[in-house]
Scaffold this active site. Structure first.
Site, PDB file in Angstrom:
ATOM      1  N   VAL A  98       8.604   1.070  -3.262  1.00 52.08           N
ATOM      2  CA  VAL A  98       8.377  -0.290  -2.771  1.00 52.08           C
ATOM      3  C   VAL A  98       8.219  -0.300  -1.250  1.00 52.08           C
ATOM      4  CG1 VAL A  98      10.796  -1.005  -2.431  1.00 52.08           C
ATOM      5  CG2 VAL A  98       9.075  -2.688  -3.087  1.00 52.08           C
ATOM      6  N   ASP A 176      15.029  -6.562  -6.962  1.00 56.84           N
ATOM      7  CA  ASP A 176      16.452  -6.247  -6.880  1.00 56.84           C
ATOM      8  C   ASP A 176      16.640  -4.763  -6.614  1.00 56.84           C
ATOM      9  OD1 ASP A 176      17.574  -4.834  -9.731  1.00 56.84           O
ATOM     10  OD2 ASP A 176      15.656  -5.882  -9.864  1.00 56.84           O
ATOM     11  N   GLY A 319      10.881  -0.412 -10.823  1.00 56.74           N
ATOM     12  CA  GLY A 319      11.667  -1.561 -10.379  1.00 56.74           C
ATOM     13  C   GLY A 319      11.640  -1.729  -8.872  1.00 56.74           C
ATOM     14  N   GLU A 320      12.703  -2.343  -8.341  1.00 56.83           N
ATOM     15  CA  GLU A 320      12.870  -2.532  -6.890  1.00 56.83           C
ATOM     16  C   GLU A 320      11.803  -3.427  -6.265  1.00 56.83           C
ATOM     17  OE1 GLU A 320      13.195   1.339  -5.036  1.00 56.83           O
ATOM     18  OE2 GLU A 320      14.077   2.166  -6.852  1.00 56.83           O
ATOM     19  N   GLY A 321      11.108  -4.219  -7.077  1.00 57.38           N
ATOM     20  CA  GLY A 321      10.060  -5.083  -6.560  1.00 57.38           C
ATOM     21  C   GLY A 321       8.682  -4.452  -6.530  1.00 57.38           C
TER      22      GLY A 321
END
Length: 371
Positions: A98, A176, A319-321
């Site tokens: 990200v 998140d 994940g992680e945006g």
């Protein structure tokens, strides 16, 4: 605190403006439907901005809420319990997916430590200054936090949304940084959708083997028993089965809708928080886009309940945006096309008597008659 109060504060994007945007789209040189879903995105942005033509998305912001979840102690995650600090560190160092994408797209990043399980001195003061508590409780046997901490976290998320809106942010990419967060998120989704633990249990961003999946499913099943009795109170539900970071994201989503600030959701954690927010304010999902399909069954369940269709399906599970950030250029492209494509030239009216044609033929006819 009663989250139901948001129901009166949140209005849908302007329907009249959206109709005006649709009418303008009909006049563009590119045929209607030729741009697929980009047309819909441009019209949605027009309604959100109350502007025809739509304005360019020029000040997007990536906002990441960070926290550790005690349930990770059961071995339900591909990362070690308390390991969310490493995720935060890699974003700050610019070495996570990200962070690379944010750098490539020139999107500023904001990390909010809500409940990391690490010493605050390990991270910059700008990250840790809002922390509500250190880690969240093990939701299969205890509450994630107290109701007072849940309310504090929700108000924190609201304050972050206000800060972003006041600073001119015109679209937020929400993500998140958590370990154990997908277990808490799946519990919330299962509770709100009235489904069984096995239906919502996925393998998380880091991926887990079959034994870990079974442990995760059992943890969600036990957490569900504790969640169902408090379904009527969203704050208590978040305190019992969510976590401080999830509570903050829920407050952020609600206040963003109040401030008419569009949000792109990432994976199952943001989808679960959105589902809690929808329970409080049924109009709120009209301000959100689902960025991508994360592969988590709980995310699919939540998005289906909110009638949100993901923009992308590239198999991105990190994940992680990251998935939501990948969708940002698509939204920006939709805005640019809606604003900059030319309209069709109006058709010239035809002469009803056909005088123009007769004038061209008459001289020739006269010559024949004279011969």
């Amino acid at each position: 605190m009663n989250l139901d109060d948001f129901s009166d504060l949140i209005q849908r994007p302007d329907g009249g403006v959206r109709r005006d945007a649709e009418e303008r789209r009909e006049r563009l040189a590119v045929p209607p439907g030729a741009l697929g879903r980009l047309d819909e995105l441009g019209e949605w942005l027009s309604a959100a901005q109350q502007s025809v033509p739509v304005r360019a998305v020029e000040q997007p912001r990536l906002v990441l809420f960070a926290g550790d979840h005690g349930v990770a102690e059961l071995g339900v995650s591909g990362r070690p319990a308390g390991g969310a600090y490493e995720l935060v560190r890699s974003v700050l160092d610019g070495s996570s997916p990200v962070a690379v994408l944010a750098r490539r797209f020139s999107v500023p990043t904001r990390i909010v430590d809500v409940s990391l399980d690490c010493d605050p001195e390990l991270l910059p003061e700008s990250v840790v200054r809002h922390r509500v508590r250190r880690g969240s409780g093990r939701i299969d046997v205890e509450d994630a936090m107290t109701p007072e901490e849940a309310e504090q976290a929700i108000r924190l998320g609201m304050a972050i949304a206000d800060e972003e809106a006041d600073s001119g942010t015109d679209l937020v990419v929400l993500g998140d940084l958590s370990v154990g967060g997908t277990t808490a998120a799946a519990t919330l989704v299962a509770a709100l959708c009235g489904t069984d633990a096995s239906v919502v249990t996925g393998r998380g961003g880091a991926g887990i083997d079959d034994l870990a999946w079974m442990r995760k499913c059992a943890a969600i099943r036990d957490a569900l028993r504790r969640a169902r009795p408090v379904l009527g109170d969203q704050v208590q539900l978040l305190a019992t089965s969510g976590g401080a970071d999830l509570a903050a994201m829920t407050g952020f989503l609600l206040q963003s809708a109040v401030r008419r600030m569009p949000v792109i959701l990432d994976g199952v954690v943001s989808a679960a928080c959105a589902l809690v927010a929808q329970r409080a304010a049924f109009r709120a999902p009209d301000w959100w886009l689902a960025g991508q399909v994360s592969g988590e069954p709980a995310q699919s369940k939540a998005l289906d309940r909110m009638a949100l269709t993901p923009l992308l399906d590239h198999g991105v599970t990190v994940g992680e945006g990251s998935g939501a950030l990948l969708a940002l250029p698509l939204v920006q492209a939709a805005a640019a096309l809606a604003a900059e494509l030319p309209e069709r030239e109006p058709e010239k009216p035809q002469d009803e008597d056909g005088d123009g044609d007769e004038e061209a033929v008459e001289p020739e006819a006269s010559a024949v008659d004279g011969g």
